[in-house]
Design a protein around this motif. Structure first.
Motif, PDB file in Angstrom:
ATOM      1  N   THR A 117     -18.409  19.115   8.380  1.00 44.79           N
ATOM      2  CA  THR A 117     -19.289  19.325   7.232  1.00 44.79           C
ATOM      3  C   THR A 117     -19.466  18.089   6.359  1.00 44.79           C
ATOM      4  OG1 THR A 117     -17.404  20.148   5.933  1.00 44.79           O
ATOM      5  CG2 THR A 117     -18.727  21.783   7.092  1.00 44.79           C
ATOM      6  N   GLY A 118     -18.585  17.121   6.486  1.00 43.33           N
ATOM      7  CA  GLY A 118     -18.611  15.963   5.591  1.00 43.33           C
ATOM      8  C   GLY A 118     -19.613  14.907   6.013  1.00 43.33           C
ATOM      9  N   PRO A 119     -19.955  14.004   5.091  1.00 47.06           N
ATOM     10  CA  PRO A 119     -20.923  12.933   5.385  1.00 47.06           C
ATOM     11  C   PRO A 119     -20.308  11.819   6.227  1.00 47.06           C
ATOM     12  CG  PRO A 119     -20.050  12.682   3.169  1.00 47.06           C
ATOM     13  CD  PRO A 119     -19.475  13.961   3.697  1.00 47.06           C
ATOM     14  N   ASP A 120     -21.176  11.018   6.844  1.00 47.84           N
ATOM     15  CA  ASP A 120     -20.719   9.844   7.592  1.00 47.84           C
ATOM     16  C   ASP A 120     -20.163   8.803   6.625  1.00 47.84           C
ATOM     17  OD1 ASP A 120     -21.660  11.052   9.876  1.00 47.84           O
ATOM     18  OD2 ASP A 120     -23.535   9.902   9.934  1.00 47.84           O
ATOM     19  N   LYS A 121     -19.326   7.929   7.166  1.00 49.03           N
ATOM     20  CA  LYS A 121     -18.724   6.857   6.370  1.00 49.03           C
ATOM     21  C   LYS A 121     -19.016   5.524   7.065  1.00 49.03           C
ATOM     22  CE  LYS A 121     -15.200  10.150   4.998  1.00 49.03           C
ATOM     23  NZ  LYS A 121     -15.884  11.240   5.730  1.00 49.03           N
ATOM     24  N   ARG A 122     -19.500   4.555   6.285  1.00 45.84           N
ATOM     25  CA  ARG A 122     -19.906   3.258   6.836  1.00 45.84           C
ATOM     26  C   ARG A 122     -18.929   2.173   6.397  1.00 45.84           C
ATOM     27  NH1 ARG A 122     -24.555   1.277   9.027  1.00 45.84           N
ATOM     28  NH2 ARG A 122     -25.606   3.253   8.545  1.00 45.84           N
ATOM     29  N   TYR A 123     -18.572   1.310   7.351  1.00 49.54           N
ATOM     30  CA  TYR A 123     -17.609   0.239   7.100  1.00 49.54           C
ATOM     31  C   TYR A 123     -18.187  -1.095   7.567  1.00 49.54           C
ATOM     32  CZ  TYR A 123     -14.371   4.199   6.896  1.00 49.54           C
ATOM     33  OH  TYR A 123     -13.764   5.393   6.581  1.00 49.54           O
ATOM     34  N   HIS A 124     -17.867  -2.144   6.830  1.00 47.95           N
ATOM     35  CA  HIS A 124     -18.095  -3.510   7.286  1.00 47.95           C
ATOM     36  C   HIS A 124     -16.732  -4.110   7.605  1.00 47.95           C
ATOM     37  CE1 HIS A 124     -22.301  -3.913   5.213  1.00 47.95           C
ATOM     38  NE2 HIS A 124     -22.300  -3.088   6.241  1.00 47.95           N
ATOM     39  N   VAL A 125     -16.598  -4.607   8.817  1.00 50.11           N
ATOM     40  CA  VAL A 125     -15.285  -4.993   9.344  1.00 50.11           C
ATOM     41  C   VAL A 125     -15.339  -6.423   9.865  1.00 50.11           C
ATOM     42  CG1 VAL A 125     -13.460  -4.366  10.945  1.00 50.11           C
ATOM     43  CG2 VAL A 125     -14.968  -2.583  10.048  1.00 50.11           C
ATOM     44  N   GLN A 126     -14.485  -7.271   9.308  1.00 53.57           N
ATOM     45  CA  GLN A 126     -14.374  -8.647   9.799  1.00 53.57           C
ATOM     46  C   GLN A 126     -13.270  -8.704  10.849  1.00 53.57           C
ATOM     47  OE1 GLN A 126     -12.859 -11.694   7.151  1.00 53.57           O
ATOM     48  NE2 GLN A 126     -14.210 -13.249   8.031  1.00 53.57           N
ATOM     49  N   ILE A 127     -13.576  -9.286  12.000  1.00 54.97           N
ATOM     50  CA  ILE A 127     -12.611  -9.361  13.095  1.00 54.97           C
ATOM     51  C   ILE A 127     -12.364 -10.816  13.471  1.00 54.97           C
ATOM     52  CG2 ILE A 127     -13.209  -7.083  14.001  1.00 54.97           C
ATOM     53  CD1 ILE A 127     -14.941  -8.485  16.118  1.00 54.97           C
ATOM     54  N   ASP A 128     -11.256 -11.038  14.193  1.00 60.29           N
ATOM     55  CA  ASP A 128     -10.857 -12.414  14.552  1.00 60.29           C
ATOM     56  C   ASP A 128     -11.406 -12.831  15.905  1.00 60.29           C
ATOM     57  OD1 ASP A 128      -9.341 -10.859  16.259  1.00 60.29           O
ATOM     58  OD2 ASP A 128      -7.483 -11.989  15.940  1.00 60.29           O
ATOM     59  N   ALA A 129     -12.598 -12.399  16.220  1.00 59.59           N
ATOM     60  CA  ALA A 129     -13.213 -12.730  17.508  1.00 59.59           C
ATOM     61  C   ALA A 129     -14.722 -12.630  17.361  1.00 59.59           C
ATOM     62  CB  ALA A 129     -12.725 -11.778  18.601  1.00 59.59           C
ATOM     63  N   VAL A 130     -15.430 -13.215  18.315  1.00 60.33           N
ATOM     64  CA  VAL A 130     -16.881 -13.069  18.379  1.00 60.33           C
ATOM     65  C   VAL A 130     -17.167 -12.031  19.461  1.00 60.33           C
ATOM     66  CG1 VAL A 130     -19.069 -14.209  18.830  1.00 60.33           C
ATOM     67  CG2 VAL A 130     -17.238 -15.432  17.628  1.00 60.33           C
ATOM     68  N   PRO A 131     -17.665 -10.852  19.093  1.00 57.20           N
ATOM     69  CA  PRO A 131     -17.799  -9.762  20.066  1.00 57.20           C
ATOM     70  C   PRO A 131     -18.934  -9.999  21.050  1.00 57.20           C
ATOM     71  CG  PRO A 131     -18.773  -9.119  17.992  1.00 57.20           C
ATOM     72  CD  PRO A 131     -18.128 -10.455  17.756  1.00 57.20           C
ATOM     73  N   ASP A 132     -18.746  -9.477  22.241  1.00 54.20           N
ATOM     74  CA  ASP A 132     -19.834  -9.494  23.216  1.00 54.20           C
ATOM     75  C   ASP A 132     -20.420  -8.082  23.304  1.00 54.20           C
ATOM     76  OD1 ASP A 132     -17.903  -8.055  24.579  1.00 54.20           O
ATOM     77  OD2 ASP A 132     -17.459  -9.656  26.012  1.00 54.20           O
ATOM     78  N   ASP A 133     -21.430  -7.922  24.128  1.00 56.25           N
ATOM     79  CA  ASP A 133     -22.086  -6.616  24.262  1.00 56.25           C
ATOM     80  C   ASP A 133     -21.121  -5.555  24.766  1.00 56.25           C
ATOM     81  OD1 ASP A 133     -24.415  -7.756  23.385  1.00 56.25           O
ATOM     82  OD2 ASP A 133     -25.281  -8.024  25.395  1.00 56.25           O
ATOM     83  N   ALA A 134     -20.161  -5.977  25.569  1.00 55.05           N
ATOM     84  CA  ALA A 134     -19.215  -5.015  26.144  1.00 55.05           C
ATOM     85  C   ALA A 134     -18.357  -4.359  25.065  1.00 55.05           C
ATOM     86  CB  ALA A 134     -18.331  -5.700  27.183  1.00 55.05           C
TER      87      ALA A 134
END
Length: 224
Positions: A117-134
């Protein structure tokens, strides 16, 4: 007036009466408007008006009313404000920051934190890598971690540098340390984790450690 746990303890301690008679059973049934309930002899005429506060939680504070080790909690941000009893609606861990709700209505809070029943929650997350599509695909498809399937409702790349990147991740459930565990399963560390929105309520320009009371229309927009 207080948390459900505290209310149950008050009842067991004999501080609560129903129609003038002390009742020590927290499960004793009452009907609003028919039974007169009093705490320490003072009548509770009606439930207090629902209040909802939004806080920009700084990093390093615990989401709890008190800590047995004396560490700072989110309630430090309310010092001197004269607010009534308020409980956090969900949690952010000590290392996380951003939007955190508080209310004096436990039943409303339970609906807000319920994945159904609750709303979605949005996060901005800094990571120690450059992500790929995978990696992005894995976050969206689901990642198994310690026998549990963890999945983002959506995940996308916000921006990237030479060694780090920021992700935009939306969750429709609130499993313990879910984002950190999903990324740890991919051997990626979280450098910062900021909750920027709950449903239609966005963090906006609210300063670190600052709070404001939600308007009635904002509360209605959150309510299931």
């Amino acid at each position: 007036m207080c948390s459900r746990t505290q209310a149950a303890q008050w009842i067991r301690d004999g501080r609560v009466s129903v129609d003038g008679r002390i009742v020590r059973d927290p499960e004793f049934p009452t009907i609003a408007g028919r039974h007169r309930i009093a705490v320490d002899g003072r009548s509770i005429d009606a439930a207090p008006e629902r209040r909802v506060i939004v806080l920009n939680k700084p990093r390093g504070l615990l989401t709890t009313a008190s800590d047995e080790k004396g560490r700072d909690t989110v309630y430090r941000c309310f010092d001197g404000a004269g607010l009534p009893w308020l409980a956090p609606v969900g949690r952010l861990d000590k290392a996380s920051e951003g939007l955190l709700l508080f209310t004096n209505d436990p039943a409303w809070a339970a609906r807000i934190t319920d994945p159904a029943t609750g709303p979605d929650k949005r996060y901005h997350v800094q990571i120690d890598a450059v992500p790929d599509d995978a990696l992005i695909a894995a976050l969206n498809a689901g990642i198994e971690h310690e026998g549990e399937m963890l999945r983002a409702k959506s995940a996308a790349l916000l921006r990237s540098g030479e060694r780090t990147a920021w992700l935009d991740i939306v969750l429709d459930e609130g499993k313990n340390r879910q984002i950190r565990r999903m990324l740890a399963a991919q051997h990626i560390d979280v450098l910062r984790l900021v909750r920027v929105a709950i449903g239609a309520i966005a963090l906006g320009d609210l300063g670190k450690g600052a709070w404001r009371e939600l308007r009635a229309d904002e509360i209605a927009a959150l309510s299931p």
